[in-house]
Design an enzyme around this catalytic site. Structure first.
Site, PDB file in Angstrom:
ATOM      1  CB  CYS A  42      -0.936  -0.006   1.205  1.00 33.81           C
ATOM      2  SG  CYS A  42      -1.975   1.457   1.305  1.00 33.81           S
ATOM      3  CG  HIS A 441     -25.609  26.261   1.519  1.00 34.94           C
ATOM      4  ND1 HIS A 441     -25.835  25.535   0.374  1.00 34.94           N
ATOM      5  CD2 HIS A 441     -25.568  27.574   1.145  1.00 34.94           C
ATOM      6  CE1 HIS A 441     -25.950  26.359  -0.641  1.00 34.94           C
ATOM      7  NE2 HIS A 441     -25.800  27.613  -0.219  1.00 34.94           N
TER       8      HIS A 441
END
Length: 462
Positions: A42, A441
């Site tokens: 990895c 948001h």
């Protein structure tokens, strides 16, 4: 002769995490690793270096296609391949040295060399034999190939060779439309390589949600990758630094061939257990070469455990990490646990693709009543501002209880967004629980909430 409570064989994500957790639980621990650096496949030749090249090539794409739209006036970007490889190597070095630091911090001995198990309770490294009460096999996996295809890591390469090519090829054939092939194919396509993908099946990424598959294929083609599905590769011949790939189309058995500078073989991986001595110990192995374990990651031989790519299940680094922690808990007399129903998978292309839990195809096959809530990133303000509005979020929930059964995301930051659903599923949440949770948001995560709302009365911005 040194003696330990636990010796871990392999320092990949499963192995090094298992070793650290064992040490945290008060067990005298050592880890065997034959590479010059820790981190296994990895960190050295897999997840980390490929993400470095994906990031670099995506920045090139942004400079070529989106900078001018945002008022950023720059000259035509040039690729310095040698420097890109240096950046990749520096990324590897930073991460592998980090694992070495963690070993020192947790007083874990690194037994340098390749390990074998001459008998239960003993691990041999080089000429030294160490006593240990427990052994965790975390030996990982290696690339698999096809009959008639010989990998030389120069012209015909595995993912390892694809990460260190001497130059950017003009033409590349990728055999296999799985995660590795699509990620590395994307890298080279962005760098200007003509990439042709050959896939035996009639779909890419076969375990993926069908709707995501179709959308993903369409977007990859738009990015310049070419696909031939239903192609059975017969062989690869090399001469004078070039390759010729022969294949048959399954639909009509017609024969074809492709010329390429480089052939990337990405037909999956297989467990790597060579040299461990498992057969002599009578450790049970499956027909697929995987070490058999019980629910506590114990093999058929007392005191020997196995985790990660060497055993059954998806070959994912984070799955190996979870198993490494769980096996350590078991050895320490605690209760180790892995929820195999909530293991996310991610493809780090652009857009990213992520999923967890059941697909619609699986639910239909099971005959389970479900509902699907879907929301397009075209309705997400942040995604539109960032030229990242391709894709959607889909949440699958039980029709009666509303409990989340799975989720599939293709779009910006999908690999991060999926974890909101993972946490929700871990706690048995309903789609309504996600829908009622306030999301900041403007963020990409609002698309997840909108998909959850779509499981009920409907999304707001659809």
């Amino acid at each position: 002769m040194a003696s330990y409570d636990v010796i871990v064989i392999g320092s990949g994500p499963g192995g090094y995490v298992a070793a650290i957790r064992c040490a945290q639980l008060g067990l005298k621990t050592a880890c065997v690793e034959g590479r010059e650096t820790l981190g296994g496949t990895c960190l050295n030749v897999g997840c980390i270096p490929s993400k470095a090249l994906l990031h670099a090539s995506h920045q090139l794409h942004e400079a070529q296609h989106n900078f001018e739209k945002m008022g950023l006036k720059v000259g035509t970007p040039k690729v310095d391949w040698a420097q890109m490889l240096t950046y990749k190597q520096e990324t590897i070095d930073t991460n592998t040295k980090g694992i070495e630091f963690l070993f020192k911090k947790n007083k874990i001995d690194w037994l340098k060399g390749w390990g074998s198990i001459p008998e239960a309770g003993k691990v041999k490294v080089g000429d030294e034999v160490y006593d240990t009460k427990n052994i965790i096999v975390a030996s990982g996996s290696e690339p698999s190939s096809l009959p008639g295809v010989e990998i030389d890591e120069k012209v015909v390469v595995s993912s390892t060779g694809a990460l260190e090519l001497g130059k950017i090829p003009k033409k590349m054939v990728v055999i296999g439309a799985g995660v590795i092939g699509l990620e590395l194919g994307s890298v080279y396509a962005r760098l200007g390589t003509e990439v042709q993908v050959l896939e035996f099946l009639d779909t890419i990424t076969p375990t993926m949600d069908g709707e995501v598959q179709k959308n993903f294929l369409k977007l990859l083609k738009k990015q310049g990758l070419s696909f031939t599905l239903g192609a059975a590769v017969q062989g690869v011949e090399t001469a004078k630094g070039k390759a010729s790939v022969s294949y048959k189309l399954r639909k009509d058995d017609s024969e074809h061939s492709l010329e390429a500078d480089v052939v990337l073989v990405s037909t999956g991986r297989k467990p790597f257990t060579d040299g461990l001595g498992l057969e002599a110990l009578r450790v049970e192995i499956s027909d697929r070469g995987q070490i058999k374990t019980n629910d506590h990651w114990q093999t058929s031989v007392k005191g020997i455990y196995a985790i990660g790519d060497a055993i059954a299940g998806p070959m994912l680094a984070h799955k190996a990490e979870d198993e490494g922690m769980a096996a350590a808990e078991v050895i320490a007399g605690k209760h180790g646990h892995v929820n195999y129903g909530v293991i996310p998978s991610v493809i780090y292309t652009h857009p990213e693709v992520a999923s967890v839990g059941k697909t619609e195809e699986e639910l239909k096959k099971e005959g389970r009543a479900y509902k699907a809530g879907k929301f397009s990133f075209m309705g997400n303000g942040r995604a539109k501002a960032n030229f990242a509005a391709d894709g959607f979020v889909k949440i699958l929930a039980d029709k009666e209880t509303d409990r989340i059964l799975g989720a599939h995301i293709i779009g910006p930051m999908a690999g991060d967004l999926i974890h909101e659903i993972c946490v929700a599923m871990e706690f048995g949440a309903a789609a309504e629980d996600v829908a009622l949770t306030c999301h900041a948001h403007p963020t990409y995560s609002e698309a997840v909430r909108e998909a959850a709302l779509a499981c009920g009365d409907g999304a707001i911005h659809a």
